[in-house]
Scaffold this motif. Structure first.
Motif, mmCIF file in Angstrom:
data_model
loop_
_atom_site.group_PDB
_atom_site.id
_atom_site.type_symbol
_atom_site.label_atom_id
_atom_site.label_comp_id
_atom_site.label_asym_id
_atom_site.label_seq_id
_atom_site.Cartn_x
_atom_site.Cartn_y
_atom_site.Cartn_z
ATOM 1 N N ALA A 73 27.006 72.294 127.004
ATOM 2 C CA ALA A 73 26.922 70.802 126.403
ATOM 3 C C ALA A 73 26.290 70.682 125.047
ATOM 4 O O ALA A 73 25.538 69.984 125.060
ATOM 5 N N PRO A 74 26.746 71.414 124.081
ATOM 6 C CA PRO A 74 26.164 71.257 122.834
ATOM 7 C C PRO A 74 26.630 70.102 121.801
ATOM 8 O O PRO A 74 26.180 69.828 121.029
ATOM 9 N N GLY A 75 27.860 69.629 122.379
ATOM 10 C CA GLY A 75 28.700 68.677 121.435
ATOM 11 C C GLY A 75 28.446 67.433 122.101
ATOM 12 O O GLY A 75 27.636 66.871 122.484
ATOM 13 N N ALA A 76 29.808 66.654 122.336
ATOM 14 C CA ALA A 76 29.763 65.484 122.638
ATOM 15 C C ALA A 76 29.309 65.043 124.198
ATOM 16 O O ALA A 76 28.662 64.191 124.696
ATOM 17 N N SER A 77 29.711 66.520 125.055
ATOM 18 C CA SER A 77 29.121 66.438 126.391
ATOM 19 C C SER A 77 27.603 66.244 126.557
ATOM 20 O O SER A 77 26.980 65.949 127.515
ATOM 21 N N GLY A 78 26.880 66.604 125.682
ATOM 22 C CA GLY A 78 25.554 66.406 125.695
ATOM 23 C C GLY A 78 24.905 65.181 124.730
ATOM 24 O O GLY A 78 23.790 64.872 125.185
ATOM 25 N N LYS A 79 25.941 64.696 124.156
ATOM 26 C CA LYS A 79 25.289 63.363 123.155
ATOM 27 C C LYS A 79 26.049 62.317 123.332
ATOM 28 O O LYS A 79 26.086 61.388 122.409
ATOM 29 N N ALA A 80 27.012 62.190 124.384
ATOM 30 C CA ALA A 80 27.745 60.837 124.496
ATOM 31 C C ALA A 80 26.780 59.784 125.270
ATOM 32 O O ALA A 80 25.645 60.123 125.779
ATOM 33 N N GLY A 81 27.437 58.572 125.619
ATOM 34 C CA GLY A 81 26.768 57.632 126.306
ATOM 35 C C GLY A 81 26.753 57.831 127.824
ATOM 36 O O GLY A 81 25.855 57.222 128.487
ATOM 37 N N GLY A 82 27.927 58.013 128.423
ATOM 38 C CA GLY A 82 28.057 58.315 129.754
ATOM 39 C C GLY A 82 28.228 57.364 130.536
ATOM 40 O O GLY A 82 28.406 57.206 131.664
ATOM 41 N N LEU A 83 29.119 56.264 129.921
ATOM 42 C CA LEU A 83 29.867 55.099 130.420
ATOM 43 C C LEU A 83 30.790 55.725 131.477
ATOM 44 O O LEU A 83 31.894 56.389 131.038
ATOM 45 N N LEU A 84 31.013 55.264 132.717
ATOM 46 C CA LEU A 84 32.051 55.491 133.291
ATOM 47 C C LEU A 84 32.888 53.958 133.757
ATOM 48 O O LEU A 84 31.894 52.977 134.292
#
Length: 422
Positions: free
Chosen positions: A46-57
């Motif tokens: 999770a080094p990219g967007a998967s660790g640094k995104a907002g997480g909205l579903l």
């Protein structure tokens, strides 16, 4: 007769990790016959967007052929694996507002002008389907971290507890799913930068990668299936995939606030400038409107992001991504004009990541998902800002592709990479 399968997944973000997880949960998976190896070029998952995104579903996300399945799987995963505690799964309110910030409101900030020469692109979260859900109303009483006096045109998408919007903490979700995949038999290798996929007329044969710790080139032989899920780096492995990266900056605050995802449209004074820019003597006029997005999150966090840009080319690996301190500070300044609570909150992180977008689909078309023209090579990439939302659905479908030869849980024919000769 069951046959041996040697499956390699390229990419340790949410798509690669959910694919690994669902492969181990597929009815045909047999650890005595099937090996699954996940390769991630960075030192950690999770080094990219998967660790640094907002997480909205959201049920109004895109593409519509994938969203319902994935939204439902999020709820099922959380129920099965204690996702509320492990990765912060919860329902939350969602809405949008406009605000006009007067000169008097920001008189404590030095008025000059911000840099107007940047190649901004509006975040693609709110497409037509999302805007159709907006219902005019009053700002909710429990949304108490926004200055009510300057807010106009509040439009509601979902109340707290809504069945149409939820959230997870992206980093915790991705790493938790990866841990579950490892428990199921997946081998994870980090610092493993894929440099080539070797194939013949009959299909894939082997995969080569650079071990960044030893600086040695290594080979995995007798590969039967390769799933390329490397986000914006997918085109480095499969050039014909035509996946590009949009850099997006974000800021994480330490704050405990009511659970809302908020989209904004903020009118700033024409001569407004963030204080940090004023100190540098910058005198250019600002463009006038900004639209940061803010997501209250569990674990005492609030996540905020601004518009993506294409100014800095994609680096070789996700751990080499650097953020622009000034862009993060701009975002902090904009938010402070309508949220005194966040304006005074400690900042936990300033960061940037690259969102993967398929050039030929356009910003609202969706990812590439399925088999390629090379037998045994599959691709799952190009999810734009909805990678976390669509991760579980993508992973489940990719497991069906690999073990069954076709997707059965959803009709994603329009996402077929072969339509674009990948």
């Amino acid at each position: 007769m069951e046959t041996k399968r040697n499956i390699v997944i390229v990419g340790g973000g949410i798509i690669g990790c959910t694919t690994a997880y669902y492969l181990t949960r597929h009815p045909k998976f047999n650890p005595a016959l099937h090996t699954i190896t996940l390769l991630e070029a960075a030192p950690s998952l999770a080094p990219g967007a998967s660790g640094k995104a907002g997480g909205l579903l959201a049920l109004w996300a895109y593409p519509s052929c994938l969203v319902p399945l994935s939204y439902r799987l999020h709820a099922e995963l959380a129920a099965e694996h204690d996702g509320a505690r492990k990765w912060g799964y919860r329902r939350l309110g969602c809405g949008s507002f406009e605000a006009v910030v007067s000169r008097q409101k920001v008189q404590a900030l030095r008025a000059a002008g911000a840099d107007g020469d940047k190649a901004w692109e509006k975040l693609p979260k709110q497409n037509g389907a999302a805007k159709d859900l907006l219902e005019a109303g009053n700002l909710p009483l429990d949304l108490d971290w926004v200055d009510r006096d300057i807010v106009d045109n509040w439009a509601l998408m979902g109340t707290p507890g809504s069945t149409e919007t939820a959230q997870v903490h992206p980093f915790h979700f991705t790493t938790s799913i990866a841990e579950l995949a490892q428990q199921g038999g997946v081998e994870v290798r980090t610092n493993a930068k894929v440099t080539g996929i070797n194939s013949s007329r009959n299909g894939v044969e082997s995969i080569e990668y650079l071990d960044r710790e030893s600086n040695e080139t290594k080979t995995i032989d007798a590969v039967t299936d390769v799933v390329v899920a490397a986000g914006p780096w997918t085109s480095r492995v499969l050039p014909r995939a035509k996946i590009e990266g949009l850099r997006a900056h974000s800021v994480v605050y330490e704050a405990e606030v009511s659970p809302y995802a908020v989209f904004t449209d903020i009118q700033l004074p024409a001569d407004f400038v963030p204080e940090h820019r004023a100190k540098l003597g910058q005198k250019r006029r600002h463009k006038g409107r900004v639209d940061p997005e803010i997501y209250a999150r569990p674990f005492g966090e609030v996540y905020a992001c601004g518009e993506p840009d294409t100014l800095i080319p994609l680096p070789d690996t996700a751990d080499q991504v650097e953020h622009d301190e000034a862009q993060c500070d701009d975002l902090v300044s904009y938010i402070s004009t309508f949220s005194p609570v966040l304006g005074s909150a400690p900042i936990k992180a300033k960061q940037a990541c690259y969102l993967p977008r398929h050039m030929r689909f356009g910003q609202e078309g969706g990812p590439l998902l399925g088999r390629t023209t090379v037998p045994g090579v599959w691709v799952a990439a190009g999810h734009t800002c909805w990678g976390i939302q669509n991760g579980p659905g993508t992973g489940k479908l990719m497991a069906e592709f690999v073990f069954d030869g076709a997707a059965t849980s959803a009709d994603v024919e329009k996402l077929d990479p072969r339509k674009f000769k990948v």
